[in-house]
Design a protein around this motif. Structure first.
Motif, PDB file in Angstrom:
ATOM      1  N   GLY A 191       0.885  -1.124  -0.187  1.00 25.90           N
ATOM      2  CA  GLY A 191       0.191  -0.001   0.113  1.00 25.90           C
ATOM      3  C   GLY A 191       0.803   1.139  -0.092  1.00 25.90           C
ATOM      4  N   HIS A 192       0.532   2.244  -0.550  1.00 24.48           N
ATOM      5  CA  HIS A 192       1.573   3.418  -0.902  1.00 24.48           C
ATOM      6  C   HIS A 192       1.101   4.313   0.055  1.00 24.48           C
ATOM      7  CE1 HIS A 192       3.612   1.536  -3.947  1.00 24.48           C
ATOM      8  NE2 HIS A 192       2.446   0.979  -4.430  1.00 24.48           N
ATOM      9  N   ARG A 193       1.970   5.042   0.794  1.00 28.06           N
ATOM     10  CA  ARG A 193       1.692   6.087   1.805  1.00 28.06           C
ATOM     11  C   ARG A 193       2.113   7.413   1.110  1.00 28.06           C
ATOM     12  NH1 ARG A 193       4.438   3.431   7.062  1.00 28.06           N
ATOM     13  NH2 ARG A 193       4.831   1.937   5.317  1.00 28.06           N
ATOM     14  N   LEU A 194       2.933   7.384   0.534  1.00 26.16           N
ATOM     15  CA  LEU A 194       3.508   8.675  -0.256  1.00 26.16           C
ATOM     16  C   LEU A 194       2.956   9.122  -1.372  1.00 26.16           C
ATOM     17  CD1 LEU A 194       7.418   8.063   0.339  1.00 26.16           C
ATOM     18  CD2 LEU A 194       5.871   9.473   1.955  1.00 26.16           C
ATOM     19  N   SER A 195       2.322  10.247  -1.544  1.00 27.70           N
ATOM     20  CA  SER A 195       1.739  10.876  -2.844  1.00 27.70           C
ATOM     21  C   SER A 195       3.117  11.138  -3.782  1.00 27.70           C
ATOM     22  CB  SER A 195       1.190  12.156  -2.527  1.00 27.70           C
ATOM     23  OG  SER A 195       2.023  12.953  -2.018  1.00 27.70           O
ATOM     24  N   ALA A 196       2.583  11.466  -5.110  1.00 30.22           N
ATOM     25  CA  ALA A 196       3.790  11.871  -6.148  1.00 30.22           C
ATOM     26  C   ALA A 196       4.564  12.922  -5.471  1.00 30.22           C
ATOM     27  CB  ALA A 196       3.036  12.289  -7.399  1.00 30.22           C
ATOM     28  N   GLN A 197       3.824  14.000  -4.851  1.00 28.76           N
ATOM     29  CA  GLN A 197       4.570  15.160  -4.458  1.00 28.76           C
ATOM     30  C   GLN A 197       5.537  14.828  -3.257  1.00 28.76           C
ATOM     31  OE1 GLN A 197       1.495  15.104  -4.919  1.00 28.76           O
ATOM     32  NE2 GLN A 197       0.663  17.217  -5.964  1.00 28.76           N
ATOM     33  N   SER A 198       5.262  14.181  -2.424  1.00 33.13           N
ATOM     34  CA  SER A 198       6.068  13.674  -1.235  1.00 33.13           C
ATOM     35  C   SER A 198       7.224  12.544  -1.905  1.00 33.13           C
ATOM     36  CB  SER A 198       5.346  12.695  -0.291  1.00 33.13           C
ATOM     37  OG  SER A 198       4.148  12.916  -0.064  1.00 33.13           O
ATOM     38  N   LEU A 199       7.241  11.916  -3.003  1.00 34.29           N
ATOM     39  CA  LEU A 199       7.991  11.126  -3.528  1.00 34.29           C
ATOM     40  C   LEU A 199       9.131  12.163  -4.290  1.00 34.29           C
ATOM     41  CD1 LEU A 199       6.264   7.890  -5.151  1.00 34.29           C
ATOM     42  CD2 LEU A 199       8.073   8.014  -3.251  1.00 34.29           C
ATOM     43  N   LEU A 200       8.686  13.220  -4.919  1.00 34.02           N
ATOM     44  CA  LEU A 200       9.301  14.190  -5.487  1.00 34.02           C
ATOM     45  C   LEU A 200      10.366  14.950  -4.461  1.00 34.02           C
ATOM     46  CD1 LEU A 200      10.240  15.835  -7.924  1.00 34.02           C
ATOM     47  CD2 LEU A 200       8.139  17.450  -7.441  1.00 34.02           C
TER      48      LEU A 200
END
Lengths: 216, 208
Positions: A58-67
């Motif tokens: 399951g993914h905790r991080l949004s694309a913004q957080s990953l960026l």
């Protein structure tokens, strides 16, 4: 339920002989067992019921957080590669060396294969992992479509197993002890930066990029 | 898995999209994922042959990697070559037991265990297909995960050699054993990547 695990409507046109995609199932890539997709909570990990391999997280991080994490990785990568790993002193002489400097000396000593291998696994592979993530995440975080997404995703998949920054970090510590037997040696700021880089890359790796295909 | 309609499902290892491909002749056919373009195989091509080739080559190179010196140190007393085992015993004698154990495991144990386990996995596909499947699957994942830690000693020689450069007073030179050792690390990684773990679970060779 923040992370979506289910591939949704987005579908590219088939480029090969593969028939119409069926998104209801996932086939374990290590044992062929077939499972039904379902949504995973952000802290859930799905294991294959037959062989136990991780099928998805399951993914905790949004694309913004990953960026944001990828930009942090880039900064730490630059610090790690520009600062000295060990500073060595002997009878008034003194030398600071970076990883690239050490590898280029190995090249001059005739160890071409080893020098290339060290640079590929400790500099090029992490640099590519970071650069490709920035390339993919920058447009997605700004809600644009990402060009070269397929190529970048495949390249990340291929490169990730050749990234060995965590091994280099331990090797740098062993080197300080080894050099200590021959001369005066102190760990430089590069060791700390490589340790931080190893942690950030591990976090990025476990956060994954697959879900960008269906949650962007 | 074969579906009633003569189709077979495959999930892309890169982007996790599940596609259906014709089941007939699927073992040798090559497809591409319609979404990301990654190759989609029912079985990795020539998996056992390539695994054996890499395992045998790395087993052969393991001998010079350990018998030949990987590095030599030069100081006022002269030039002194060191093998991998010699370096470990120096760390141990110097009182750095934890580092000695780390290097011992990464440089000596991991490559040997990898070669042994991959040979066992490849041989059991051919000779004992139904023997302890879950354990073999777990063994494969362990070997795949720890494999790159053997690069430790290669990095150490590159770093030490690049940093200790005081001519005849103190310098460090890589020796031929290092190339053999680096080759063992890369070849065992390629062996693990060539082995298809789905072979552990198939009922008969060339048919499932």
């Amino acid at each position: 339920m923040s992370g979506t695990f289910l591939p949704s409507q987005q579908r590219a046109q088939p480029r090969s002989r593969v028939a119409d995609p069926q998104s209801d199932f996932v086939v374990c890539e290590q044992c062929d067992a077939v499972h039904r997709w379902r949504l995973l909570h952000s802290d859930e990990v799905a294991h294959c019921q037959r062989c136990g391999v991780v099928l998805g997280r399951g993914h905790r991080l949004s694309a913004q957080s990953l960026l944001a994490l990828s930009i942090a990785a880039l900064v730490v990568f630059l610090i790690a590669n520009l600062s000295s790993i060990v500073s060595v002193g002997l009878r008034g002489q003194h030398a600071d060396t970076t990883l690239a400097g050490a590898a280029s000396i190995a090249w001059q000593q005739g160890e071409h294969l080893v020098a290339v291998l060290a640079i590929a696994t400790a500099i090029v592979a992490p640099a590519m992992l970071i650069a490709l993530r920035l390339l993919v995440l920058w447009p997605i975080a700004r809600r644009r479509s990402s060009p070269h997404l397929a190529l970048a995703m495949r390249a990340m998949h291929a490169v990730s197993r050749w990234n060995m920054v965590e091994v280099l970090t331990v090797a740098a510590l062993v080197s300080v002890v080894r050099i200590g037997h021959l001369a005066q040696a102190d760990a430089g700021p590069g060791v700390l930066a490589f340790a931080a880089l190893a942690l950030i890359l591990a976090a990025l790796e476990s956060a994954g990029v697959r879900h960008l295909w269906w949650s962007r | 898995m074969s579906t009633p309609s003569g189709l077979r499902l495959l999930t892309c290892a890169c982007c996790a999209l599940t596609s259906s491909v014709p089941a007939a002749g699927v073992e040798s056919a090559k497809f591409h994922c319609p979404r990301c373009g990654h190759p989609l195989y029912a079985r990795k091509p020539m998996s056992l042959q390539r695994t054996w080739a890499y395992v045998i080559t790395s087993a052969l190179l393991y001998v010079p990697a350990n018998a030949l010196p990987i590095v030599s140190t030069i100081d006022v007393l002269g030039r002194k070559p060191h093998t991998i085992a010699g370096g470990i015993s120096e760390l141990w004698d110097g009182g750095d037991w934890i580092l000695a154990i780390i290097v011992f495991v990464a440089s000596l144990v991991v490559p040997l265990v990898k070669i042994g386990v991959l040979a066992l996995l490849a041989a059991s596909v051919q000779h004992a297909p139904s023997w302890r499947r879950p354990e073999r699957a777990r063994l494969f994942r362990v070997v795949e995960t720890v494999g790159h830690w053997s690069m430790l000693d290669v990095y150490v020689v590159v770093l030490v050699g690049g940093m200790v450069r005081f001519g005849a007073l103190a310098s460090v030179q890589p020796e031929p054993g290092l190339v053999a050792f680096a080759a063992v690390v890369v070849l065992t990684m390629l062996a693990a990547q060539s082995f298809d773990p789905r072979l552990i679970w198939q009922e008969k060779i060339g048919h499932d």
